[in-house]
Design a protein around this motif. Structure first.
Motif, PDB file in Angstrom:
ATOM      1  N   PHE A   1       0.855  -1.197   0.000  1.00 48.28           N
ATOM      2  CA  PHE A   1       0.000   0.000   0.000  1.00 48.28           C
ATOM      3  C   PHE A   1       0.887   1.243   0.000  1.00 48.28           C
ATOM      4  O   PHE A   1       1.888   1.291   0.724  1.00 48.28           O
ATOM      5  N   PRO A   2       0.515   2.249  -0.794  1.00 50.36           N
ATOM      6  CA  PRO A   2       1.429   3.384  -0.984  1.00 50.36           C
ATOM      7  C   PRO A   2       1.780   4.153   0.288  1.00 50.36           C
ATOM      8  O   PRO A   2       2.834   4.771   0.350  1.00 50.36           O
ATOM      9  N   THR A   3       0.915   4.062   1.306  1.00 55.09           N
ATOM     10  CA  THR A   3       1.226   4.736   2.567  1.00 55.09           C
ATOM     11  C   THR A   3       2.570   4.263   3.117  1.00 55.09           C
ATOM     12  O   THR A   3       3.254   4.982   3.820  1.00 55.09           O
TER      13      THR A   3
ATOM     14  N   THR B   1      -1.436  12.632  -3.712  1.00 55.43           N
ATOM     15  CA  THR B   1      -2.502  12.015  -2.918  1.00 55.43           C
ATOM     16  C   THR B   1      -1.902  11.090  -1.868  1.00 55.43           C
ATOM     17  O   THR B   1      -2.371  11.031  -0.735  1.00 55.43           O
ATOM     18  N   VAL B   2      -0.844  10.388  -2.245  1.00 57.40           N
ATOM     19  CA  VAL B   2      -0.173   9.479  -1.305  1.00 57.40           C
ATOM     20  C   VAL B   2       0.405  10.285  -0.143  1.00 57.40           C
ATOM     21  O   VAL B   2       0.203   9.953   1.035  1.00 57.40           O
ATOM     22  N   ILE B   3       1.106  11.361  -0.472  1.00 53.34           N
ATOM     23  CA  ILE B   3       1.737  12.194   0.563  1.00 53.34           C
ATOM     24  C   ILE B   3       0.664  12.774   1.476  1.00 53.34           C
ATOM     25  O   ILE B   3       0.796  12.796   2.693  1.00 53.34           O
ATOM     26  N   ASN B   4      -0.422  13.173   0.864  1.00 51.74           N
ATOM     27  CA  ASN B   4      -1.521  13.741   1.650  1.00 51.74           C
ATOM     28  C   ASN B   4      -2.152  12.680   2.558  1.00 51.74           C
ATOM     29  O   ASN B   4      -2.456  12.944   3.717  1.00 51.74           O
ATOM     30  N   GLN B   5      -2.310  11.473   2.026  1.00 56.60           N
ATOM     31  CA  GLN B   5      -2.907  10.399   2.839  1.00 56.60           C
ATOM     32  C   GLN B   5      -2.049  10.116   4.075  1.00 56.60           C
ATOM     33  O   GLN B   5      -2.562   9.932   5.172  1.00 56.60           O
ATOM     34  N   ARG B   6      -0.742  10.131   3.884  1.00 58.40           N
ATOM     35  CA  ARG B   6       0.152   9.892   5.034  1.00 58.40           C
ATOM     36  C   ARG B   6      -0.069  10.966   6.093  1.00 58.40           C
ATOM     37  O   ARG B   6      -0.096  10.689   7.290  1.00 58.40           O
ATOM     38  N   LYS B   7      -0.212  12.210   5.616  1.00 59.65           N
ATOM     39  CA  LYS B   7      -0.419  13.332   6.549  1.00 59.65           C
ATOM     40  C   LYS B   7      -1.737  13.151   7.308  1.00 59.65           C
ATOM     41  O   LYS B   7      -1.807  13.321   8.522  1.00 59.65           O
ATOM     42  N   VAL B   8      -2.749  12.778   6.563  1.00 64.26           N
ATOM     43  CA  VAL B   8      -4.081  12.602   7.157  1.00 64.26           C
ATOM     44  C   VAL B   8      -4.059  11.494   8.207  1.00 64.26           C
ATOM     45  O   VAL B   8      -4.561  11.647   9.316  1.00 64.26           O
ATOM     46  N   PHE B   9      -3.430  10.348   7.883  1.00 66.20           N
ATOM     47  CA  PHE B   9      -3.350   9.224   8.820  1.00 66.20           C
ATOM     48  C   PHE B   9      -2.590   9.635  10.085  1.00 66.20           C
ATOM     49  O   PHE B   9      -2.966   9.285  11.192  1.00 66.20           O
ATOM     50  N   LYS B  10      -1.510  10.376   9.884  1.00 66.79           N
ATOM     51  CA  LYS B  10      -0.679  10.792  11.015  1.00 66.79           C
ATOM     52  C   LYS B  10      -1.511  11.691  11.947  1.00 66.79           C
ATOM     53  O   LYS B  10      -1.474  11.528  13.168  1.00 66.79           O
TER      54      LYS B  10
END
Ligand SMILES: C[S@@+](CC[C@H](N)C(=O)[O-])C[C@H]1O[C@@H](n2cnc3c(N)ncnc32)[C@H](O)[C@@H]1O
Length: 464
Positions: free
Chosen positions: A131-133, A151-160
């Motif tokens: 998974f890209p995260t 979108t991947v970079i943003n998803q990591r930020k959101v999860f964090k």
């Protein structure tokens, strides 16, 4: 009620499932719970890549499997059964995403040696590195140039943020020492394995359904699922006859590769719903910049998307947005203002209609320019990608990155070709234009040229 109450050193009275084969445990546990699963069997293709096959002929309309309410997790249930979720509700803490409720439940049950959910948790994929995260810098580099990287970079930020906020707000979450890695692992598993079912007329419910979550996606999937009120459980139903031994698929939805990649970690070359996302922005040196920016109420850039088919609103909208950036004559601009008088809010992609052939030419040139630049930004070419896909040495997860970016590049390429065709068409005289059209492959362009460009051209030449 404290979480430790559930534990204890002695085994609980109920049946435990401790066969060395976790799939056997899952099946036994489901059967004991009165699930109807005799028409399917699990096939383990490789660690974490499982699928279901039909053990018998299944007639259209029949249920392929049935999982009663006691053997699946629903959002309502996990809100009640998980300590951290109860605390969250008690202190009125709203998580950034409702999937957090499932994550907390899975984290809790994962810690318990004798959890009721153990047979389910034991078969959840252990490795989510596809998974890209989870990508490292080297894997991220393969996504260079792709809008999916943002979108991947943003998803990591959101999860964090989700994790940090939860840790901050609910002290029990801290107490159990759940790591960020644990959190996102279950977060990803929840995204990629949940079903949304219609419960009542209006009510929807999100579920994690053991076994049903072993079924993979295919565009031509032939199962549908739902909740049966009478049987009080989740069913998968055959949409067509299914042969004995056939691999089972359902269609996860009409999503783009980007969506599948982000949420499920895969992409496909045959996905008809692909897209390429691009930003189209005003140029600060534009002499009408101030007028344009006042019309758009301060907006300078617009997110657009292109798909494989140009007979699609997305193509017209992208074109219209570029057209707006290309308007250089005050007359054209004023005409545009008239066009939009009736709209409260101006959106270039909706409101910038064709003005002159000259403007159309500038528009297609500019769109082509944007796309050529985008194509050049990718880490590899279409040819590189095709070679790597055919190379048996290429690891599976990498193939999905390649398929994702290859399809994005193919869409760009197709749209560049269309711009070229349009520029050629615009430059032809109307007679030649008619001849050229005979050889057109793109039905939609023909339609567009017929309805828009030819009348303009004829008018310009005094032939209308
Ligand atoms: C609901 S699960 C399906 C079962 C999964 N294969 C397993 O072993 O647990 C969803 C996951 O299966 C995989 N998957 C599903 N459909 C796929 C497809 N068409 N191509 C590649 N991987 C797929 C992806 O890893 C996705 O995140």
């Amino acid at each position: 009620q404290d979480d430790s109450e559930y534990e204890g050193n002695s085994k609980p009275k109920r049946q435990t499932y401790d066969d060395p084969d976790p799939y056997k445990n899952l099946i036994e546990w489901l059967k004991d719970g009165k699930a109807e699963i005799s028409k399917v069997q699990i096939e383990v293709q490789s660690e974490g890549h499982r699928t279901l096959r039909a053990t018998q002929f299944i007639r259209q309309g029949e249920w392929v499997l049935f999982i009663p309410r006691t053997q699946y997790l629903s959002l309502e249930e996990v809100k009640k059964s998980c300590l951290i979720n109860r605390k969250m509700i008690q202190i009125n803490y709203k998580p950034n995403n409702i999937q957090t409720y499932f994550v907390n439940h899975l984290l809790q049950e994962n810690r318990r040696k004798y959890s009721f959910w153990k047979p389910y948790i034991d078969v959840l994929p252990k490795d989510v590195s596809g998974f890209p995260t989870y990508f490292d810098a080297e894997q991220d580099a393969l996504l260079k140039g792709s809008p999916t990287l943002f979108t991947v970079i943003n998803q990591r930020k959101v999860f964090k943020e989700e994790y940090e906020n939860l840790k901050e707000a609910v002290k029990e979450f801290q107490k159990y020492g759940y790591t960020y890695d644990d959190f996102i692992k279950f977060r990803i598993l929840t995204i990629s394995r949940s079903f949304t079912v219609q419960i009542g007329e209006k009510e929807q419910q999100q579920l994690l359904v053991p076994l049903a979550d072993f079924i993979n996606h295919d565009n031509n999937g032939f199962l549908k699922y739902g909740y049966s009120k009478d049987a009080d459980g989740f069913f998968m139903q055959a949409v067509r006859n299914i042969q004995k031994g056939e691999e089972l698929f359902y269609n996860y939805g009409q999503w783009s590769n980007k969506y599948f990649f982000m949420n499920y970690g895969f992409a496909s070359l045959t996905n008809p719903m692909n897209q390429f996302d691009l930003d189209i922005c005003l140029n600060k040196n534009d002499r009408l910049f101030n007028l344009k920016i006042s019309l758009t109420k301060g907006n300078m850039c617009w997110g657009n998307r292109l798909v494989n088919e140009t007979d699609h609103d997305t193509f017209r909208q992208s074109l219209a947005t570029v057209r707006f950036t290309q308007i250089s004559k005050l007359d054209d601009f004023l005409q545009l203002e008239e066009d939009v008088q009736n709209f409260k809010q101006f959106w270039p992609g909706w409101h910038t209609t064709i003005k002159t052939i000259e403007l159309e030419k500038a528009t297609f040139k500019a769109l082509k320019g944007i796309l050529v630049t985008e194509l050049g930004n990718f880490a590899s070419t279409i040819e590189d990608d095709e070679r790597r896909l055919n190379d048996p040495q290429t690891p599976e997860f990498r193939k999905h990155i390649i398929m994702l970016t290859l399809r994005e590049k193919q869409i760009i390429k197709k749209n560049i070709d269309i711009c070229d065709l349009m520029l050629q068409v615009i430059d032809k005289s109307s007679e030649e234009l008619k001849n050229l059209m005979k050889y057109y492959h793109y039905r939609e362009i023909t339609k567009y040229v017929n309805s828009q460009i030819i009348p303009l051209k004829l008018e310009q030449e005094g032939l209308a």
